[in-house]
Enzyme design. Sequence first.
Site, short mmCIF file in Angstrom:
data_model
loop_
_atom_site.label_atom_id
_atom_site.label_comp_id
_atom_site.label_asym_id
_atom_site.label_seq_id
_atom_site.Cartn_x
_atom_site.Cartn_y
_atom_site.Cartn_z
N ASP A 48 -9.38 -56.52 -47.66
CA ASP A 48 -9.10 -56.90 -47.00
C ASP A 48 -8.16 -58.46 -47.45
OD1 ASP A 48 -11.12 -56.57 -45.10
OD2 ASP A 48 -12.46 -57.97 -45.81
N GLY A 49 -8.32 -58.23 -48.79
CA GLY A 49 -6.93 -58.76 -48.80
C GLY A 49 -5.56 -58.71 -48.91
#
Length: 214
Positions: A48-49
């Site tokens: 997700d980062g």
Amino acid sequence: MKICLFPNDQPQSLAVAKELKKKLISAKDDGIQLTDCRPDLVVSIGGDGTFLSAVQQFSNQLSTVRFVGVHTGHLGFYSDWLVRELDGLVDCIKKDHGQTISYPLMNGHVTYLDGQEVDILAVNEIILNRINGSLAVDVIINDQFFERFRGDGLAISTPAGSSGYNKSLGGALIDPALSSLQMTEIASINNRVYRTISSPIIVSPSSTIKIIPE
């Protein structure tokens, strides 16, 4: 279609990006072109980062670019594809019909004491806290004084971000299809001077939350 590959710097992600690049190059007869400049589609490779970094990288092109994630990290809420599904991803890109799923974003504007101003675009949340000591601020919503807060900080989240840090703070889960903002307290202090609502508050997407440090 112009495609940009956006991997993180982990060995597995770089290896997946290399493999996916070969598959996309072999599909150039289907109108696929790899580029780093003004792509139609950005393929995030990581967690997700990495996906959020890709959105920030192309934040000035959000009206014309779409994002898809290949999951190689720890968290993959924004990733639709697994490493073993690269052939399926390439096939779907070839047959693309312009499908999209939209998420509401949040704009932040910071004014520092020295007059410097910075704009922030958030997919999940904006966190306000202090490294040392507690945070003391006045909270103003739509130009109306709301509360005087003292505590560890405040989290303002989008519906997409409501299932992350906001949830661990006791905030509500919000359907991403429902545009809104949610403000949740982080360890508030309540006494005779500082009195907070001690509850998350959800406001409309057109609302402005202004936070002024003491």
